[in-house]
Design a protein around this motif. Sequence first.
Motif, mmCIF file in Angstrom:
data_model
loop_
_atom_site.group_PDB
_atom_site.id
_atom_site.type_symbol
_atom_site.label_atom_id
_atom_site.label_comp_id
_atom_site.label_asym_id
_atom_site.label_seq_id
_atom_site.Cartn_x
_atom_site.Cartn_y
_atom_site.Cartn_z
ATOM 1 N N GLY A 1 0.768 -1.234 0.000
ATOM 2 C CA GLY A 1 0.000 0.000 0.000
ATOM 3 C C GLY A 1 0.801 1.288 0.000
ATOM 4 O O GLY A 1 0.220 2.366 -0.072
ATOM 5 N N GLY A 2 2.111 1.205 0.073
ATOM 6 C CA GLY A 2 2.904 2.419 0.043
ATOM 7 C C GLY A 2 2.920 3.038 -1.343
ATOM 8 O O GLY A 2 2.397 2.480 -2.305
ATOM 9 N N ARG B 1 -3.504 3.953 2.179
ATOM 10 C CA ARG B 1 -3.878 2.906 3.123
ATOM 11 C C ARG B 1 -2.852 1.795 3.044
ATOM 12 O O ARG B 1 -2.666 1.185 1.986
ATOM 13 N N LEU B 2 -2.196 1.546 4.160
ATOM 14 C CA LEU B 2 -1.236 0.456 4.256
ATOM 15 C C LEU B 2 -1.921 -0.791 4.810
ATOM 16 O O LEU B 2 -2.810 -0.687 5.652
ATOM 17 N N SER B 3 -1.461 -1.946 4.343
ATOM 18 C CA SER B 3 -1.945 -3.225 4.852
ATOM 19 C C SER B 3 -0.770 -4.083 5.265
ATOM 20 O O SER B 3 0.324 -3.974 4.700
ATOM 21 N N CYS B 4 -0.995 -4.935 6.242
ATOM 22 C CA CYS B 4 0.032 -5.870 6.696
ATOM 23 C C CYS B 4 -0.657 -7.175 7.063
ATOM 24 O O CYS B 4 -1.460 -7.213 7.998
ATOM 25 N N ALA B 5 -0.323 -8.224 6.317
ATOM 26 C CA ALA B 5 -0.922 -9.538 6.554
ATOM 27 C C ALA B 5 0.071 -10.424 7.290
ATOM 28 O O ALA B 5 1.225 -10.556 6.873
ATOM 29 N N ALA B 6 -0.393 -11.023 8.384
ATOM 30 C CA ALA B 6 0.449 -11.908 9.191
ATOM 31 C C ALA B 6 0.101 -13.367 8.912
ATOM 32 O O ALA B 6 -1.070 -13.716 8.710
ATOM 33 N N SER B 7 1.131 -14.206 8.919
ATOM 34 C CA SER B 7 0.924 -15.646 8.740
ATOM 35 C C SER B 7 1.987 -16.382 9.539
ATOM 36 O O SER B 7 2.964 -15.802 10.001
ATOM 37 N N GLY B 8 1.781 -17.692 9.686
ATOM 38 C CA GLY B 8 2.733 -18.500 10.434
ATOM 39 C C GLY B 8 2.198 -18.855 11.806
ATOM 40 O O GLY B 8 1.001 -19.048 11.986
ATOM 41 N N PRO C 1 4.551 16.204 4.131
ATOM 42 C CA PRO C 1 5.901 15.775 3.707
ATOM 43 C C PRO C 1 6.684 15.100 4.832
ATOM 44 O O PRO C 1 7.458 14.170 4.571
ATOM 45 N N GLU C 2 6.459 15.513 6.060
ATOM 46 C CA GLU C 2 7.189 14.906 7.185
ATOM 47 C C GLU C 2 6.710 13.490 7.513
ATOM 48 O O GLU C 2 7.306 12.822 8.352
ATOM 49 N N ASP C 3 5.668 13.028 6.853
ATOM 50 C CA ASP C 3 5.249 11.630 7.004
ATOM 51 C C ASP C 3 6.054 10.704 6.093
ATOM 52 O O ASP C 3 5.918 9.472 6.170
ATOM 53 N N THR C 4 6.875 11.284 5.233
ATOM 54 C CA THR C 4 7.694 10.482 4.331
ATOM 55 C C THR C 4 8.649 9.600 5.127
ATOM 56 O O THR C 4 9.404 10.086 5.973
ATOM 57 N N ALA C 5 8.590 8.310 4.864
ATOM 58 C CA ALA C 5 9.416 7.347 5.602
ATOM 59 C C ALA C 5 9.169 5.954 5.037
ATOM 60 O O ALA C 5 8.257 5.750 4.231
ATOM 61 N N ILE C 6 9.974 5.016 5.499
ATOM 62 C CA ILE C 6 9.653 3.604 5.290
ATOM 63 C C ILE C 6 8.797 3.173 6.481
ATOM 64 O O ILE C 6 9.188 3.393 7.639
ATOM 65 N N GLN D 1 7.625 1.891 1.355
ATOM 66 C CA GLN D 1 7.993 3.316 1.267
ATOM 67 C C GLN D 1 6.750 4.176 1.069
ATOM 68 O O GLN D 1 5.906 3.893 0.208
ATOM 69 N N VAL D 2 6.663 5.225 1.878
ATOM 70 C CA VAL D 2 5.633 6.244 1.719
ATOM 71 C C VAL D 2 6.350 7.567 1.468
ATOM 72 O O VAL D 2 7.186 7.992 2.271
ATOM 73 N N THR D 3 6.032 8.190 0.344
ATOM 74 C CA THR D 3 6.641 9.472 -0.008
ATOM 75 C C THR D 3 5.531 10.492 -0.229
ATOM 76 O O THR D 3 4.630 10.272 -1.043
#
Length: 118
Positions: free
Chosen positions: A8-9, A19-26, A87-92, A113-115
């Motif tokens: 989603g970056g 909108r970022l997503s993160c799927a967990a497994s294991g 702009p200050e939200d720019t980050a990994i 990465q979000v720019t």
Amino acid sequence: QVQLVESGGGLVQPGGSLRLSCAASGRLFNINTMRWYRQAPGKQRELVAGITSSSTTMYADSVKGRFTISRDNAKNTVYLQMNSLKPEDTAIYYCNYHYWNIRPYDFWGQGTQVTVSS
């Protein structure tokens, strides 16, 4: 082991949304906390937002009112809705999966990465 896959970056103009997503497994643990961290160039990694398995949330002061964290326990997925981006939200942005079982366990995603730039 827990595997985390983020998506989603991208590049967005100031004032825009992502909108970022993160799927967990294991080997997942029922009682856990999922968090989003970010790291800008030359800066330390900082906690952005977190949500427990019972959906208690917390936010860094810098994102309160602009970012919303949520999760879908059936899909083992956490989301970060980011509005009014600056702009200050720019980050990994990194996803973290945390739980306690005698000792703390932490697992990390690869980062997205979000720019924020015009």
